[in-house]
Design an enzyme around this catalytic site. Structure first.
Site, PDB file in Angstrom:
ATOM      1  CB  THR A  71      -0.701  -0.079   1.479  1.00 33.63           C
ATOM      2  OG1 THR A  71      -1.692  -1.227   1.131  1.00 33.63           O
ATOM      3  CG2 THR A  71      -1.787   1.073   1.409  1.00 33.63           C
ATOM      4  CD  GLN A 180      -2.244 -10.697  -4.491  1.00 35.40           C
ATOM      5  OE1 GLN A 180      -1.335 -11.684  -3.724  1.00 35.40           O
ATOM      6  NE2 GLN A 180      -2.574 -10.792  -3.301  1.00 35.40           N
ATOM      7  CG  HIS A 202       2.045  -9.301   4.249  1.00 35.42           C
ATOM      8  ND1 HIS A 202       0.427 -10.135   3.825  1.00 35.42           N
ATOM      9  CD2 HIS A 202       1.622  -8.161   3.604  1.00 35.42           C
ATOM     10  CE1 HIS A 202      -0.328  -9.296   3.672  1.00 35.42           C
ATOM     11  NE2 HIS A 202       0.289  -7.871   3.240  1.00 35.42           N
ATOM     12  CB  THR A 238      13.342   4.335  12.941  1.00 34.38           C
ATOM     13  OG1 THR A 238      13.390   5.737  13.767  1.00 34.38           O
ATOM     14  CG2 THR A 238      14.345   3.354  13.391  1.00 34.38           C
ATOM     15  CB  CYS A 327      -8.502  -4.602   1.318  1.00 36.63           C
ATOM     16  SG  CYS A 327      -6.759  -5.109   1.610  1.00 36.63           S
TER      17      CYS A 327
HETATM   18  C1  PLP Z   1      -2.535  -6.162  -5.620  1.00 41.59           C
HETATM   19  C2  PLP Z   1      -2.156  -5.867  -4.567  1.00 41.59           C
HETATM   20  N1  PLP Z   1      -1.557  -4.880  -4.459  1.00 41.59           N
HETATM   21  C3  PLP Z   1      -1.533  -4.618  -3.386  1.00 41.59           C
HETATM   22  C4  PLP Z   1      -1.853  -4.509  -2.323  1.00 41.59           C
HETATM   23  C5  PLP Z   1      -1.230  -4.055  -0.378  1.00 41.59           C
HETATM   24  O1  PLP Z   1      -0.584  -4.579  -0.006  1.00 41.59           O
HETATM   25  P1  PLP Z   1      -0.139  -4.906   2.202  1.00 41.59           P
HETATM   26  O2  PLP Z   1      -0.808  -5.622   2.274  1.00 41.59           O
HETATM   27  O3  PLP Z   1       1.161  -4.874   1.777  1.00 41.59           O
HETATM   28  O4  PLP Z   1      -0.426  -2.910   1.713  1.00 41.59           O
HETATM   29  C6  PLP Z   1      -2.372  -5.581  -2.072  1.00 41.59           C
HETATM   30  C7  PLP Z   1      -2.814  -6.816  -0.352  1.00 41.59           C
HETATM   31  O5  PLP Z   1      -3.653  -7.929  -0.910  1.00 41.59           O
HETATM   32  C8  PLP Z   1      -2.604  -6.651  -3.163  1.00 41.59           C
HETATM   33  O6  PLP Z   1      -2.885  -8.134  -3.416  1.00 41.59           O
END
Ligand code: PLP
Length: 385
Positions: A71, A180, A202, A238, A327
């Site tokens: 994100t 992904q 993650h 940091t 999400c």
């Molecule tokens: C295609 C995509 N972009 C961005 C993200 C966001 O990543 P993060 O959870 O590391 O902020 C995700 C997480 O589900 C994702 O699948």
């Protein structure tokens, strides 16, 4: 027996990664900015992680920046590119199936007076290259396109997309959300030719709260976060030291295993799909299984059921899947991705997403399909009443 099939939402950390992080938190807790020995040791460890990731992506370590996750990487890349652009230019292109961490930035820029073109996708989630070509104009600052879709697994042809963009307007930059695709499919960033690329720890058996952003050498972006000038001033704060060390370790492991693991899960996906087709009627497969898709993702609609009800039936038996993306699945809104590929409401409602990992076995799949069959039958009976 717990069966985890929600690996697009997040993955279970590898034991080797955990061990490395534990050691780091216990022994190497110095602030990497401190001038003393403990600080220098931490700084060295960050350098090593950066080099491991750069090696994996076959890019220069100076092109890798650590962030708090996908994100934040998307936000830094997109917002910095727009802030840096000629103020007269106000056009951005993206797709209708991006992750909210891209779509919501776009909505914000629309409020500020920018024009955003949302490219349509076909029934399997691929963009129309002609539509892209026609959309690029003189004042297009940026095209932001995801590499692998997180709900249905479609892989966009980023190399071709980049060529089309640069042929039409050499000033337009290309940002790719690779959250992904990183660690999941084979590609070369240099061959794809992208300007910026986001990825996250993650999703690849590393810790949460850490990610990365690749910025092509020669492209200078200004920060959107200000502070102590860590990460060459691009991302102050940091460093998440143990997170970065864990991420480096996860990628080191990927380097030797990702091809085998992708092959393995690809076979597992086929195996599961065939079993589902053999035992459950009236389904719709939303992932283009024989097309260009990530082997890790399978999206299926079980007609005359409800995805969220099915999810809880499976959860009762310790099987974990998801309805769409993690999400958006908490909200009441229907999946924008499934809407974009033209699914009817009934098919959207009955959709679940199954995302594999190297840890899943054929026995897990046998058990899951048996439970899935019973659950679908039961839900259909209740819904018919
Ligand atoms: C295609 C995509 N972009 C961005 C993200 C966001 O990543 P993060 O959870 O590391 O902020 C995700 C997480 O589900 C994702 O699948």
């Amino acid at each position: 027996m717990l069966i985890y099939l929600d690996n697009c939402a997040t993955t279970k950390i590898r034991q080797e990664v955990l061990d490395k992080m534990y050691e780091c938190m216990k022994e190497d807790y110095g602030n990497p900015s401190s001038l003393h020995r403990l600080g220098l040791r931490s700084e060295k460890q960050i350098k090593q992680s950066r080099e491991l990731i750069a090696k994996y992506l076959r890019v220069d370590s100076g092109e890798i920046f650590f962030t708090s996750g996908g994100t934040e990487s998307n936000n830094i890349a997109i917002q910095s590119i727009i802030n840096n652009s000629n103020k007269k230019n106000k056009h951005i292109i993206t797709t209708s199936i991006e992750h909210p961490s891209v779509l919501n930035i776009m909505k914000n820029y629309e409020k500020k007076g920018f024009k955003v073109t949302y490219l349509n996708v076909d029934r399997f989630g691929s963009i129309d290259i002609e539509e892209l070509k026609e959309s690029i104009c003189e004042d297009t600052i940026l095209v932001s396109i995801m590499h692998v879709n997180n709900e249905i697994g479609t892989i966009q042809d980023i190399g071709r997309i980049n060529k089309i963009i640069k042929d039409k307007n050499s000033q337009t930059l290309l940002h790719v959300d690779g959250v992904q695709s990183f660690g999941k499919i084979e590609f070369s960033l240099k061959t794809l030719g992208v300007d910026t690329f986001s990825f996250s720890s993650h999703k690849v058996y590393g810790p949460k709260g850490v990610g990365g952003l690749y910025i092509r050498k020669g492209l200078n972006l200004n920060p959107i976060i200000f502070g102590g000038n860590q990460e060459k001033g691009l991302r102050s704060g940091t460093e998440n030291l143990h997170g970065i060390i864990g991420f480096g370790e996860a990628v080191k492991i990927l380097n030797t295993r990702h091809t085998k693991e992708a092959e393995y899960v690809g076979q597992l996906r086929k195996y599961m799909l065939n079993k589902i087709k053999d035992s459950i009627e009236d389904i719709k497969i939303n992932t283009d299984i024989d097309g260009n898709t990530s082997p890790y993702i399978l999206n299926i609609s079980f007609r005359n059921t409800r995805g969220e009800v099915l999810l809880h039936y499976l959860e009762d038996k310790d099987i974990y899947v998801s309805t769409s993306s993690a999400c958006s699945s908490r909200g009441t809104e229907k999946s924008h991705v499934l809407k974009s590929i033209g699914l009817h409401n009934k098919d959207i409602e009955g959709a679940i997403r199954i995302c594999f990992s190297y840890e899943n076995s054929r026995e897990d799949i046998d058990y899951t399909v048996a439970i899935l069959k019973d659950s679908v039958e039961e839900i259909r009976k209740i819904m018919m009443r």
